[in-house]
Design an enzyme around this catalytic site. Structure first.
Site, short mmCIF file in Angstrom:
data_model
loop_
_atom_site.label_atom_id
_atom_site.label_comp_id
_atom_site.label_asym_id
_atom_site.label_seq_id
_atom_site.Cartn_x
_atom_site.Cartn_y
_atom_site.Cartn_z
CG ASP A 1 -75.76 -16.21 -42.82
OD1 ASP A 1 -76.96 -15.51 -41.96
OD2 ASP A 1 -75.79 -15.64 -44.13
CD GLU B 1 -88.31 -12.53 -56.47
OE1 GLU B 1 -89.16 -11.59 -56.07
OE2 GLU B 1 -88.71 -14.11 -57.43
CE LYS C 1 -82.29 -12.31 -48.88
NZ LYS C 1 -80.99 -11.36 -48.06
CG ASP D 1 -77.36 -6.75 -48.71
OD1 ASP D 1 -77.94 -6.78 -47.44
OD2 ASP D 1 -76.55 -6.09 -48.77
CD GLU E 1 -84.69 -6.03 -49.02
OE1 GLU E 1 -86.11 -6.78 -47.97
OE2 GLU E 1 -84.03 -6.06 -48.33
CE1 TYR F 1 -86.90 -1.05 -57.75
CE2 TYR F 1 -85.11 -1.23 -56.44
CZ TYR F 1 -86.06 -0.52 -57.56
OH TYR F 1 -85.55 0.49 -57.80
CE LYS G 1 -76.95 -13.49 -47.97
NZ LYS G 1 -76.82 -13.44 -46.57
CB CYS H 1 -38.53 9.04 -47.09
SG CYS H 1 -39.03 7.60 -47.82
CB CYS I 1 -34.62 7.68 -49.02
SG CYS I 1 -35.41 9.17 -48.36
CB CYS J 1 -40.11 10.71 -49.44
SG CYS J 1 -38.26 10.90 -49.67
CB CYS K 1 -36.36 8.65 -52.19
SG CYS K 1 -37.24 7.19 -51.34
S1 IVH Z 1 -88.63 -13.75 -50.46
C1 IVH Z 1 -91.39 -15.68 -47.64
N1 IVH Z 1 -87.67 -11.80 -51.74
O1 IVH Z 1 -84.22 -11.24 -47.89
C2 IVH Z 1 -90.19 -14.81 -48.10
N2 IVH Z 1 -86.69 -11.71 -50.15
O2 IVH Z 1 -83.35 -13.15 -46.27
C3 IVH Z 1 -90.22 -13.88 -47.88
N3 IVH Z 1 -84.73 -10.06 -50.06
O3 IVH Z 1 -86.90 -10.81 -45.51
C4 IVH Z 1 -88.47 -13.25 -48.35
N4 IVH Z 1 -84.99 -9.69 -51.56
O4 IVH Z 1 -86.06 -8.58 -46.96
C5 IVH Z 1 -87.90 -12.47 -51.16
N5 IVH Z 1 -86.47 -11.43 -54.26
C6 IVH Z 1 -86.60 -11.24 -52.52
C7 IVH Z 1 -85.65 -10.41 -51.84
C8 IVH Z 1 -85.96 -11.11 -50.58
C9 IVH Z 1 -84.74 -9.21 -50.84
C10 IVH Z 1 -84.80 -10.07 -48.30
C11 IVH Z 1 -86.39 -10.24 -47.39
C12 IVH Z 1 -86.19 -11.12 -46.59
C13 IVH Z 1 -85.04 -11.51 -46.51
C14 IVH Z 1 -84.84 -12.88 -45.66
#
Ligand code: IVH
Length: 670
Positions: A37, A114, A116, A118, A174, A224, A313, A407, A410, A425, A431
């Site tokens: 990033d 909500e 995010k 991964d 995701e 999800y 983030k 060792c 020692c 050892c 030691c």
């Molecule tokens: S909304 C128009 N909500 O994060 C916006 N994305 O960095 C669409 N991601 O490509 C994304 N959790 O794969 C949204 N609760 C969430 C998310 C989420 C994970 C991911 C998603 C997106 C990426 C963007």
């Protein structure tokens, strides 16, 4: 000056492209998300300030990379977008200000927050309620057709539940792998000698893009939903309503969505961050969206990201850095552990400069070498670990790490038992490294309980060679100690007094204090219960030791090896000569002492002349078992004041009951 900027932009583009390829095509990133990033941000700043150098193919002009060969390409009718990022409360405030400026509102916008997730983004298309297509994001315009694979994910319905679905419904969400399932899967792969995955996200990505759906079916993937793609008719007026409707269709939606006003979001963020490690899946931040869909439309998009949403983030948990050296640390039992020294890197809120490597099998598995670029991970409070070595980035020959032969402290030879990953050892008590650990254990509360002799003092005493083994402690005088750094007359006396008081101990504590490998408190107690005498124990053959509860062949052999070392026997003899002793061998083995072997005693209520632990130790030294509850096996119950249920039960069962006076008579057999 400006040519410098041009070159800089060029280099950044080149570098980011490489990382895109590593991440999206190879599923093998070589830098952490936040490092990526940062590069991207640098590029955006330069391109914004010097638009004349903006290249049409710059990574800022598209999202992601080309799909891997092997899957058919799919064009997304509604592009799959990315999200803008914020990293702190100030940046989040700026996001809110931009939204409010455009809407001409202040603090009234309803937002949703909500997790995010991964993992990797997926678009699933339903037509007339039937799953017809699933595609990865790819570059946002064109993804890969992974329908066959997605059909294997159990939580995704192939047919929608509710009849009110629109004719065309594209669900976006995701794909993730839960932490526990990831660990179990990696274990399975490892047992099969197959390639394991670095983290759950790579495991999810690697699994979903497997060409053989049969293999995908064995991979524990979850999905999800968090949004929509193409739809033939609206599902609701707000994002949160839409999520509820999707849920009613049988689609798993991103759990943990909350509604909040802009000024509440900071608190929600902190709460989610605090919960991060307890969640079943990995999350790398919190996504904040404007809840009202009409308002979302008014706000629209900038470049490839919506103006109505942003990702706040979390601090990164993984980052890459360079391995400077491997050190070897020697523990109390002589185990030599490799420790990676790293070029310091800021990770998860702290600066990390070393990581554990566990043992030599791990070193071999990672194939890590000094000078390598390594991916370091730090989750929660856990010690940082090296999760991957970028062997493909090894730019010149580097020698594999050699197992040390001596060792580092020692210089005694290093031993490796057959089939064991751990190397040790062989220096035992000579030691210095083991000496400190050994003595720390010896004086610890549950061992000899020498209050007042802490790590710092032990370090000093070992450093000046006054204390080479536990027996030396009992030879210290207050006068000698008084001369030491920051040691007054009073404290010197206290230390000597504490050492003196520890002499009266129990056999079990003494055995535990010796620090024999694998002999913990319980084993020490069992040994003390079986052997009346240290000499008997020191000479006990292997087969006999194995008859003791909890002692198997390995522990038995550790006990044997310990007592076979002459130096250890000398130290034990020394300790006893210096007055260390326990009730059994002195006061409790006289001809007048009762033999309680085969009996089971229970203690309840308060004792005034001794602690319950002391009473138990003494009873055990007479051969009794001491149990926690009254049963048909109970021989005698010792009941002090305040006795309750146990006393009632013993009475009802006709068990013999004595009080503390009776107990003292019995124990006063010296
Ligand atoms: S909304 C128009 N909500 O994060 C916006 N994305 O960095 C669409 N991601 O490509 C994304 N959790 O794969 C949204 N609760 C969430 C998310 C989420 C994970 C991911 C998603 C997106 C990426 C963007």
């Amino acid at each position: 000056m400006t040519t410098d900027v041009k070159t800089q932009i060029h280099q950044l583009i080149h570098e980011i492209r490489l990382h895109d390829y590593n991440y999206h095509v190879l599923d093998a990133p070589t830098i952490g998300d936040s490092q990526y990033d940062q590069l991207l941000r640098q590029l955006i700043v330069l391109e914004t300030n010097f638009p004349e150098y903006l290249e049409p193919n710059s990574p800022t002009q598209r999202v992601g990379a080309k799909p891997e060969l092997g899957f058919e390409e799919v064009t997304h009718r509604v592009p799959m977008l990315s999200l803008g990022n914020v990293f702190d409360a100030d940046e989040f405030q700026q996001f809110v200000a931009r939204v409010e400026d455009r809407l001409n509102t202040v603090d009234t916008t309803v937002l949703t927050a909500e997790p995010k997730l991964d993992g990797l983004a997926l678009s699933i298309r339903y037509e007339y309620g039937e799953l017809v297509m699933a595609a990865t994001r790819g570059d946002g315009q064109t993804g890969e057709n992974v329908t066959q694979n997605v059909r294997t994910i159990r939580s995704i319905p192939l047919t929608l539940k509710d009849e009110s679905f629109p004719n065309v419904l594209e669900v976006r969400g995701e794909v993730v792998m839960k932490k526990l399932e990831f660990a179990a899967m990696n274990k399975r792969l490892q047992d099969l000698s197959e390639k394991t995955f670095v983290n759950p996200r790579n495991a999810a990505a690697g699994s979903l893009r497997q060409l053989d759906p049969k293999i995908v079916a064995t991979r524990p993937l979850s999905f999800y939903a968090y949004g929509l793609g193409e739809i033939s008719e609206p599902l609701g007026n707000t994002h949160s309503d839409v999520m509820d409707v999707l849920k009613a269709f049988g689609i798993p939606v991103n759990p943990g969505l909350v509604k909040a006003t802009p000024d509440q979001i900071g608190r929600v963020y902190r709460e989610l961050l605090a919960k991060r490690d307890q969640l079943p899946y990995e999350i790398d931040g919190m996504v904040v969206k404007v809840d009202d869909l009409d308002t979302q439309e008014i706000l629209g998009f900038v470049a490839r990201a919506p103006r109505f949403a942003t990702a706040w983030k979390f601090p990164a948990q993984e980052a890459s850095t360079r391995l400077i050296a491997i050190d070897f640390q020697v523990g109390r039992t002589g185990a030599v552990t490799p420790v990676a020294r790293l070029e310091p890197i800021f990770l998860g809120g702290v600066t990390v400069s070393s990581a554990t490597l566990h043992n030599f099998d791990e070193v071999a598995r990672l194939d890590v070498r000094v000078g390598d670029q390594v991916m370091v991970r730090r989750a929660g409070d856990v010690i940082p670990q090296i999760v991957r070595v970028m062997t493909e980035h090894r730019d010149r020959h580097r020698d594999p790490i050699q197992l040390p032969t001596e060792c580092p402290v020692c210089l005694s030879p290093i031993e490796r038992a057959d089939g064991e990953a751990i190397i040790r050892c062989s220096g035992g008590l000579i030691c210095q490294a083991q000496r400190l650990e050994h003595l720390k254990h010896f004086v610890s509360r549950r061992a000899m309980d020498i209050d007042g002799v802490g790590e710092r003092l032990l370090e000093i005493l070992i450093g000046i060679d006054w204390v080479k083994n536990p027996a030396d402690l009992y030879r210290l005088s207050a006068e000698a100690l008084e001369g030491l750094d920051r040691m007054g007359k009073k404290s010197a006396q206290n230390v000597v007094q504490a050492i003196h008081s520890s002499k009266d101990t129990s056999f079990a504590r003494f055995l535990y204090a010796l620090g024999i490998r694998d002999v913990g408190e319980a084993t020490a107690r069992n040994l003390a219960q079986t052997y009346n005498d240290i000499n008997q124990l020191m000479d006990a053959p292997l087969e006999e030791l194995m008859e003791v509860e909890d002692v198997g062949p390995v522990v038995a052999s550790h006990i044997r090896s310990f007592f076979e070392v002459e130096r250890n026997r000398e130290v034990i003899a020394d300790l006893i000569a210096l007055g260390v002793g326990w009730s059994l061998s002195k006061p409790y083995s006289g001809p007048n002492c009762a033999d309680l072997s085969g009996q089971t005693w229970v203690l309840t209520g308060t004792l005034t002349t001794m602690t319950r632990d002391e009473a138990s130790d003494k009873l055990r030294s007479l051969g009794a078992k001491v149990a926690g509850s009254v049963s048909a096996k109970t021989t005698v119950l010792v009941a002090g004041p305040g006795a309750g249920g146990k006393l009632d039960k013993a009475e009802a069962m006709g068990v013999e009951i004595i009080d503390e006076v009776g107990l003292m008579e019995l124990l006063g057999c010296r």
